[in-house]
Design a protein around this motif. Structure first.
Motif, PDB file in Angstrom:
ATOM      1  N   GLY A  26      -6.701   2.553  -0.512  1.00  0.00           N
ATOM      2  CA  GLY A  26      -7.499   2.004   0.935  1.00  0.00           C
ATOM      3  C   GLY A  26      -7.521   0.500   0.713  1.00  0.00           C
ATOM      4  O   GLY A  26      -7.626   0.053   1.715  1.00  0.00           O
ATOM      5  N   ASP A  56      -6.052  10.432   9.937  1.00  0.00           N
ATOM      6  CA  ASP A  56      -6.063  10.324   8.425  1.00  0.00           C
ATOM      7  C   ASP A  56      -4.580  10.317   7.895  1.00  0.00           C
ATOM      8  O   ASP A  56      -3.998  10.962   6.909  1.00  0.00           O
ATOM      9  CB  ASP A  56      -6.653  11.681   7.925  1.00  0.00           C
ATOM     10  CG  ASP A  56      -8.119  11.645   8.067  1.00  0.00           C
ATOM     11  OD1 ASP A  56      -8.929  10.601   8.082  1.00  0.00           O
ATOM     12  OD2 ASP A  56      -8.665  12.685   8.349  1.00  0.00           O
ATOM     13  N   LEU A 112      -3.026   7.429   6.903  1.00  0.00           N
ATOM     14  CA  LEU A 112      -3.115   6.556   5.903  1.00  0.00           C
ATOM     15  C   LEU A 112      -4.351   6.676   5.173  1.00  0.00           C
ATOM     16  O   LEU A 112      -5.203   7.537   5.383  1.00  0.00           O
ATOM     17  CB  LEU A 112      -3.036   5.143   6.257  1.00  0.00           C
ATOM     18  CG  LEU A 112      -1.579   4.606   6.444  1.00  0.00           C
ATOM     19  CD1 LEU A 112      -1.150   3.257   7.022  1.00  0.00           C
ATOM     20  CD2 LEU A 112      -0.667   4.757   5.184  1.00  0.00           C
ATOM     21  N   PHE A 113      -4.815   5.656   4.226  1.00  0.00           N
ATOM     22  CA  PHE A 113      -5.830   6.000   3.206  1.00  0.00           C
ATOM     23  C   PHE A 113      -7.003   5.417   3.501  1.00  0.00           C
ATOM     24  O   PHE A 113      -7.958   5.129   2.398  1.00  0.00           O
ATOM     25  CB  PHE A 113      -5.260   5.487   1.848  1.00  0.00           C
ATOM     26  CG  PHE A 113      -3.817   5.995   1.713  1.00  0.00           C
ATOM     27  CD1 PHE A 113      -3.579   7.322   1.228  1.00  0.00           C
ATOM     28  CD2 PHE A 113      -2.797   4.925   1.583  1.00  0.00           C
ATOM     29  CE1 PHE A 113      -2.250   7.888   1.313  1.00  0.00           C
ATOM     30  CE2 PHE A 113      -1.431   5.779   1.337  1.00  0.00           C
ATOM     31  CZ  PHE A 113      -1.211   7.037   1.113  1.00  0.00           C
ATOM     32  N   GLU A 155       1.975  10.072  -3.464  1.00  0.00           N
ATOM     33  CA  GLU A 155       1.756  10.298  -2.157  1.00  0.00           C
ATOM     34  C   GLU A 155       2.772   9.670  -1.117  1.00  0.00           C
ATOM     35  O   GLU A 155       2.473   8.421  -1.185  1.00  0.00           O
ATOM     36  CB  GLU A 155       0.359  10.269  -1.481  1.00  0.00           C
ATOM     37  CG  GLU A 155      -0.791  11.354  -2.248  1.00  0.00           C
ATOM     38  CD  GLU A 155      -1.985  11.084  -1.704  1.00  0.00           C
ATOM     39  OE1 GLU A 155      -2.276  10.618  -0.578  1.00  0.00           O
ATOM     40  OE2 GLU A 155      -3.031  11.509  -2.284  1.00  0.00           O
ATOM     41  N   SER A 174       0.829  -1.009   0.000  1.00  0.00           N
ATOM     42  CA  SER A 174       0.168  -0.022  -0.096  1.00  0.00           C
ATOM     43  C   SER A 174       0.933   1.182  -0.100  1.00  0.00           C
ATOM     44  O   SER A 174       0.586   2.158  -0.592  1.00  0.00           O
ATOM     45  CB  SER A 174      -1.154  -0.073   1.401  1.00  0.00           C
ATOM     46  OG  SER A 174      -0.305  -0.188   2.347  1.00  0.00           O
ATOM     47  N   ALA A 191       0.812   3.854  -3.175  1.00  0.00           N
ATOM     48  CA  ALA A 191       0.411   5.392  -3.105  1.00  0.00           C
ATOM     49  C   ALA A 191       1.272   6.056  -3.681  1.00  0.00           C
ATOM     50  O   ALA A 191       1.128   7.204  -4.439  1.00  0.00           O
ATOM     51  CB  ALA A 191      -0.104   5.627  -1.557  1.00  0.00           C
ATOM     52  N   TYR A 235       0.096   7.493  -7.150  1.00  0.00           N
ATOM     53  CA  TYR A 235      -0.800   8.864  -6.823  1.00  0.00           C
ATOM     54  C   TYR A 235       0.234   9.745  -6.250  1.00  0.00           C
ATOM     55  O   TYR A 235      -0.203  10.722  -6.017  1.00  0.00           O
ATOM     56  CB  TYR A 235      -1.600   8.175  -5.891  1.00  0.00           C
ATOM     57  CG  TYR A 235      -2.608   7.084  -6.246  1.00  0.00           C
ATOM     58  CD1 TYR A 235      -3.255   6.980  -7.477  1.00  0.00           C
ATOM     59  CD2 TYR A 235      -2.676   5.812  -5.637  1.00  0.00           C
ATOM     60  CE1 TYR A 235      -3.923   5.970  -7.927  1.00  0.00           C
ATOM     61  CE2 TYR A 235      -3.141   4.743  -6.030  1.00  0.00           C
ATOM     62  CZ  TYR A 235      -3.901   4.937  -7.180  1.00  0.00           C
ATOM     63  OH  TYR A 235      -4.726   3.940  -7.572  1.00  0.00           O
ATOM     64  N   ARG A 253     -12.987   8.731  -1.678  1.00  0.00           N
ATOM     65  CA  ARG A 253     -12.142   7.389  -1.264  1.00  0.00           C
ATOM     66  C   ARG A 253     -10.728   7.230  -1.882  1.00  0.00           C
ATOM     67  O   ARG A 253     -10.714   7.266  -3.158  1.00  0.00           O
ATOM     68  CB  ARG A 253     -12.922   6.179  -1.700  1.00  0.00           C
ATOM     69  CG  ARG A 253     -13.752   6.105  -2.948  1.00  0.00           C
ATOM     70  CD  ARG A 253     -14.745   5.230  -3.233  1.00  0.00           C
ATOM     71  NE  ARG A 253     -15.283   4.965  -4.440  1.00  0.00           N
ATOM     72  CZ  ARG A 253     -15.971   5.763  -5.133  1.00  0.00           C
ATOM     73  NH1 ARG A 253     -17.017   6.737  -4.088  1.00  0.00           N
ATOM     74  NH2 ARG A 253     -16.743   5.789  -6.305  1.00  0.00           N
ATOM     75  N   HIS A 254      -9.785   6.917  -1.442  1.00  0.00           N
ATOM     76  CA  HIS A 254      -8.472   7.021  -1.813  1.00  0.00           C
ATOM     77  C   HIS A 254      -8.331   5.377  -2.519  1.00  0.00           C
ATOM     78  O   HIS A 254      -8.539   4.465  -1.854  1.00  0.00           O
ATOM     79  CB  HIS A 254      -7.265   7.084  -0.983  1.00  0.00           C
ATOM     80  CG  HIS A 254      -6.128   7.381  -1.658  1.00  0.00           C
ATOM     81  ND1 HIS A 254      -5.190   6.522  -2.035  1.00  0.00           N
ATOM     82  CD2 HIS A 254      -5.486   8.611  -1.651  1.00  0.00           C
ATOM     83  CE1 HIS A 254      -4.310   6.915  -2.698  1.00  0.00           C
ATOM     84  NE2 HIS A 254      -4.031   8.322  -2.312  1.00  0.00           N
TER      85      HIS A 254
END
Length: 763
Positions: A529, A471, A473-474, A177, A167, A171, A175, A525-526
């Motif tokens: 997740g 918050d 993490l996703f 992040e 994960s 990310a 994405y 919603r990421h």
């Protein structure tokens, strides 16, 4: 085993069923107990408590122990760190590469034993002091196999990957992040701690009862004992160690052929040789893109030691599932009218209505949400036919695991539970409630207090709760409650199946599906997740299994339970640091290759597993299950099949309890799970594996049992070690620096190594 012990043990056919109180509990390698004996001497009493153990256990373990042997020595701590660090780094790095070298735990087992004996010879008997209150000896006592066991258990916990890296890297790669180092480390530690603490749920039910043999643990214990006996001067022990080393060397040398020099031997497609330009014959015979009918393999990676570990009934059920999947459903879909959508027949990708790959990257907005307008322009997603029925049977397998354990395992679990209650009433250890020799030996050691597990759980759970509540993490914090709750429920039934059969049920698809349903109504919603949820819920089972399996190894090798517990916590603590360091190194040096910005001309840093996680994120989070399954309304009925099928089999078994067909061995969970895991266009291996399993765990076990008893687990461990050593050497010689490809020749055709030319021409 001594002859006088054999005389009091009545052996039976392979994998018979042991009945208690007129009810049967599945046991893959258990033999019927001896009839009651008149005990007139201590010797006969000794034989009686050994006879309570399954025959396969009696054949493998030793019944002598010295509780005074030290296990926590300077040598242990030094060797555990030496073997954890490279293993944790390699395993994490390998998850991003196309080809990789496996880090074998058998290598750790063998190398640490030799290294430990060497340290015992060269280290001085000197005491090191730190202040007035802490000191230790560099070489306090002779080296023992118990130190090897603890080093191996520590490495099995720490010298491995961590689900949390998936994960975190997803990310960052897709994405942009980056999660802070503190959050990453505590997240990775916490998901491991949750899983280890959940071992307490099943420990009392599945660890002490002799009927639960844990085949993988038994093989490890067998190799440990062979190593220990090899330290002696006995002719038999030396012969076993020589055979072990010869098998390692032979398998290692041979695997340069299927893995590099002569890859044709990895998939022998006879139908392609007969008709190399006939497409139908090629598709039917190919094991790399076809059905794999009459396809054989000489590659151990396609066979593995499972043929020597899995009970024969598991191998039969699995092979029948393979036949249905590859030899019946696939041709029915391709050449018949079983499915209206035939694009991507054997692919895990998503497709447009015209059969081309779905451009999933076009579905995301700048904040990673679904671009509804673009989705309507592209149209609905389509699954490949095999992918669709894989998912159907995956759902069936998941629920079948619970129902099967309930109807077939209720009596055995109930008996274990009653002994647990009795031990609490008498304030005794649970091991003392069983009268077999192994539990009598273990009763001399202090048990792990339940509050140790509780403290580990609370620390891990609170850590995760803080991470998600802030918050960091996703995933929403309330999803943590669901993930942990699911983990608590599934541990016992899935561990029950694994303890008997060595069959591990994969649960990742269900976790991500469930997360998709939970999150699909939320405005933000990421995509990452789903992978976070899978890491939380997945490690609740996988790490609990590792803990229980290693505790059973400790049970067989007479290791103090508290030492086993510490070894695993210590191993994971060290391993997570290395996992994170490897993650940062990969993302800092290879990120451009992994996200497609640059092309890796060596075709190594492709991050295929991360690509798969990204696809699942699009399916379950961005699109959501409702959109994904709009054209596949039958898929949820897999859960219904999983609930009903075990009840039907159980009903038939109750009607015909003495049938030679042994209906209680036709495990629907094993069948459905095999149906759900036939991926990747690779159908070479199952036929060869079934033949090999028939020879080893049926013919040899039944008709040449003494030979099987002496060599089965030893050869299995040696073959796995030899294969892993070959892959490591090939990686070092031909891939670690500059990639050197094997020149093309007849056994390494540039178009198709199987020589299925018509299939290759059709793409």
């Amino acid at each position: 085993m001594a002859k006088n012990q054999d005389a009091n043990v009545k052996t039976t056919e392979v994998y018979t069923v042991e009945r208690q109180n007129s009810d049967s509990n599945i046991s893959d390698a258990l033999s019927s107990k001896s009839p009651p004996q008149d005990n007139e001497s201590g010797k006969e009493e000794l034989d009686s408590d050994i006879a309570e153990l399954p025959q396969v256990v009696r054949d493998t373990v030793t019944f002598e122990d010295d509780p005074t042997i030290a296990v926590f020595t300077f040598r242990y701590f030094l060797l555990s760190m030496i073997f954890i660090i490279p293993g944790a780094f390699i395993d994490t790095m390998n998850s991003y590469r196309t080809t990789s070298a496996a880090y074998s735990i058998f290598f750790v087992q063998i190398a640490s034993h030799w290294a430990g004996r060497w340290l015992a010879r060269v280290l001085p008997n000197k005491t090191i002091r730190f202040g007035r209150f802490f000191s230790f000896s560099l070489n306090p006592c002779p080296y023992s196999v118990k130190e090897t066991v603890l080093v191996t258990l520590t490495a099995s916990s720490g010298a491995t990957g961590n689900l949390g890296t998936s994960s975190l890297s997803l990310a960052e790669i897709y994405y942009g992040e980056t999660v802070s180092a503190a959050v990453s480390l505590f997240f990775m530690w916490a998901i491991v701690g949750i899983g280890y603490s959940f071992a307490a749920i099943s420990r009392s039910l599945l660890l002490y009862d002799p009927q639960f043999i844990w085949p993988q643990s038994l093989m490890t214990a067998n190799l440990m004992n062979v190593q220990s006996r090899g330290d002696s001067d006995s002719k038999s022990s030396k012969k076993q160690m020589k055979v072990f080393l010869y098998v390692i060397a032979g398998v290692c040398v041979w695997h340069f052929f299927p893995e590099y020099i002569f890859p044709m031997t990895s998939s022998l497609a006879f139908l392609c040789w007969v008709a190399p330009e006939n497409y139908v014959a090629n598709f039917v015979g190919s094991g790399l893109g076809g059905m794999g009918f009459l396809n054989f393999t000489l590659d151990w990676s396609n066979i593995t030691s499972s043929i020597m570990l899995y009970p024969y009934w598991v191998q039969v059920v699995s092979f029948l599932a393979f036949v249905l999947s590859a030899w019946i459903l696939i041709p029915s879909i391709k050449f018949g009218n079983l499915s209206s959508f035939k694009h991507g027949l054997m692919s895990n990708s998503l497709f447009l209505a015209n059969g081309t790959r779905y451009p999933t990257s076009q579905l995301l907005t700048s904040d990673f949400q679904l671009n509804v307008t673009r989705y309507h322009e592209l149209g609905e997603v389509h699954l490949g036919a095999q992918r669709a029925y894989n998912m159907f049977f995956d759902y069936a397998a998941y629920l079948s695991g619970f129902v099967w354990a309930l109807v077939f395992g209720f009596d055995s679990l109930k008996g274990s539970l009653m002994k647990l209650v009795e031990s609490h009433k008498k304030k005794q250890s649970l091991a003392s409630q069983y009268t077999d020799r192994l539990n009598k030996i273990q009763s001399a050691y202090k048990e792990v207090p339940i509050y140790w597990y509780l403290v580990l759980f609370l620390g891990s759970f609170i850590t995760l709760l803080v991470i998600f509540a802030t918050d960091s993490l996703f995933m929403p914090w309330w999803c943590l409650l669901v993930g942990v709750g699911i983990g608590a429920v599934i541990v016992t039934p899935l561990a029950w199946l694994y303890a008997l059969s060595n069959f591990q049920l994969a649960i990742g698809t269900f976790n991500e599906l469930l997360y998709g349903y939970m999150i699909q109504g939320r405005p933000h919603r990421h995509p990452a997740g789903a992978t976070v949820f899978g890491a939380v819920a997945g490690d609740s089972w996988y790490r609990a299994q590792y803990m229980l399996q290693d505790m059973k190894i400790g049970h067989y090798m007479h290791i103090p339970p508290r030492a086993v517990f510490f070894s695993q916590v210590w191993g994971s603590f060290i391993g997570v640091f290395v996992n994170y360091g490897a993650l940062r190194w990969v993302l800092s040096s290879k990120k451009d290759y992994l996200n497609g910005t640059k092309v890796d001309h060596l075709h190594q840093w492709t991050g295929q597993s991360i690509v798969s996680y990204h696809t699942n994120a699009i399916q379950y989070v961005v699109l959501g299950p409702s959109r994904l399954f709009k054209n596949y309304q039958i898929l949820p009925y897999g859960f219904l099949l999983g609930a009903v099928a075990p009840l039907i089999v159980y009903g038939v078994y109750r009607l015909f309890p003495k049938s030679k067909l042994q209906f209680n061995l036709w495990n629907t969970t094993v069948f459905f799970s095999t149906m759900s895991t036939f991926y990747g266009n690779i159908s070479t291996g199952p036929l060869s594996s079934f033949i090999g399993g028939t020879v080893t765990n049926f013919y040899a076990f039944r008709y040449h049992h003494s030979f099987w008893q002496k060599w089965n687990y030893l050869v299995a461990a040696a073959a796995d070690t030899g294969y892993n050593l070959a892959v490591l050497l090939i990686f070092i010689f031909f891939s670690a620096g500059k990639t050197t490809l094997m020149p093309n020749w007849w056994g390494n055709n540039e178009k198709t190594i199987e020589r299925c030319f018509a299939l290759a021409k059709a793409g």
